[in-house]
Design a protein around this motif. Sequence first.
Motif, short mmCIF file in Angstrom:
data_model
loop_
_atom_site.label_atom_id
_atom_site.label_comp_id
_atom_site.label_asym_id
_atom_site.label_seq_id
_atom_site.Cartn_x
_atom_site.Cartn_y
_atom_site.Cartn_z
N ARG A 6 0.95 -0.98 -0.40
CA ARG A 6 -0.15 -0.55 0.06
C ARG A 6 0.82 0.83 0.35
NH1 ARG A 6 -4.53 -0.79 2.30
NH2 ARG A 6 -4.35 -2.30 3.49
N GLN A 7 1.56 1.68 0.55
CA GLN A 7 2.69 2.65 1.51
C GLN A 7 3.95 2.80 -0.32
OE1 GLN A 7 5.22 1.54 4.08
NE2 GLN A 7 3.55 1.58 5.59
N GLU A 10 0.87 4.27 -3.07
CA GLU A 10 0.80 5.70 -2.55
C GLU A 10 1.89 6.24 -2.95
OE1 GLU A 10 -0.45 5.63 1.65
OE2 GLU A 10 -2.12 4.93 0.95
N ARG A 11 3.08 6.58 -2.84
CA ARG A 11 3.73 6.77 -3.45
C ARG A 11 4.45 6.58 -4.52
NH1 ARG A 11 9.63 7.25 -0.46
NH2 ARG A 11 10.78 9.02 -1.64
N TYR A 12 4.22 5.59 -5.27
CA TYR A 12 4.74 6.03 -6.33
C TYR A 12 3.79 5.08 -7.93
CZ TYR A 12 9.65 5.53 -4.08
OH TYR A 12 10.40 5.88 -3.76
N GLY A 13 2.69 4.83 -7.20
CA GLY A 13 1.79 4.10 -8.65
C GLY A 13 1.30 5.58 -8.93
N GLU A 24 -18.72 4.45 -10.58
CA GLU A 24 -16.21 4.65 -10.88
C GLU A 24 -15.98 5.18 -9.79
OE1 GLU A 24 -15.49 8.42 -13.19
OE2 GLU A 24 -16.47 6.69 -15.06
N ARG A 25 -14.36 4.38 -9.49
CA ARG A 25 -14.00 4.90 -8.33
C ARG A 25 -12.55 5.14 -8.54
NH1 ARG A 25 -14.54 -0.78 -5.58
NH2 ARG A 25 -12.88 -2.05 -7.08
N THR A 26 -11.48 6.06 -8.14
CA THR A 26 -9.92 5.94 -9.09
C THR A 26 -9.62 5.41 -7.86
OG1 THR A 26 -10.47 7.52 -9.47
CG2 THR A 26 -8.72 7.95 -8.81
N VAL A 27 -8.32 4.28 -8.09
CA VAL A 27 -7.37 3.78 -7.19
C VAL A 27 -5.87 3.82 -7.46
CG1 VAL A 27 -8.73 2.04 -7.01
CG2 VAL A 27 -7.51 1.52 -8.82
N ARG A 28 -5.05 3.19 -6.62
CA ARG A 28 -3.90 3.42 -6.85
C ARG A 28 -3.43 2.35 -7.66
NH1 ARG A 28 -1.23 8.45 -7.41
NH2 ARG A 28 1.15 8.10 -6.75
N GLY A 60 -1.93 -4.06 -8.37
CA GLY A 60 -2.98 -3.18 -7.54
C GLY A 60 -3.46 -3.64 -6.32
N GLN A 61 -4.46 -3.05 -5.62
CA GLN A 61 -4.91 -3.94 -4.08
C GLN A 61 -6.10 -4.04 -4.59
OE1 GLN A 61 -3.18 -1.22 -1.28
NE2 GLN A 61 -2.09 -3.29 -0.29
N THR A 62 -6.81 -3.65 -5.49
CA THR A 62 -8.06 -3.84 -5.55
C THR A 62 -8.48 -5.07 -6.95
OG1 THR A 62 -8.38 -1.48 -5.30
CG2 THR A 62 -9.93 -2.14 -7.25
N ALA A 63 -9.34 -5.74 -6.56
CA ALA A 63 -9.39 -6.76 -7.57
C ALA A 63 -10.31 -6.27 -8.95
CB ALA A 63 -10.25 -7.61 -6.91
N LEU A 64 -10.09 -6.36 -9.73
CA LEU A 64 -10.72 -6.11 -11.05
C LEU A 64 -11.76 -7.51 -11.48
CD1 LEU A 64 -7.90 -4.60 -12.89
CD2 LEU A 64 -9.60 -3.69 -11.41
N GLU A 65 -12.59 -7.14 -12.44
CA GLU A 65 -13.24 -8.14 -12.92
C GLU A 65 -13.01 -8.50 -14.45
OE1 GLU A 65 -15.32 -10.71 -11.43
OE2 GLU A 65 -14.51 -9.72 -8.95
#
Length: 109
Positions: A6-7, A10-13, A24-28, A60-65
Amino acid sequence: MTDWVRQVLERYGQDVTVDTADGERTVRAFLQPMTERDERARSDVTSIGWVDGRLWLYLGQTALEEGEALAWEATRFRVRSCRPYYIGNALSHYWAALEQEREAAECGS
């Protein structure tokens, strides 16, 4: 999920917009073209010009379908596949293969 992933995100993504059934949602995430083994991008030459056929990598840390849409800067992608990666019993991140949406597909041609 592991805090260090996660860190790093947040820093480099990059900010990526994911279009889901819930909106819609924004993720790193990290997003970059995948290189071919011979370092050449897959491509097709059509009657209207050259089409980039590379796949893109999502970490990323968000699952995609499968089939969901993503946007990054001025580029839109579709999810081909996504799977989780674990470190021990803890979910570390998701790895996904994306393909660039083609303009013709967006306008219904």
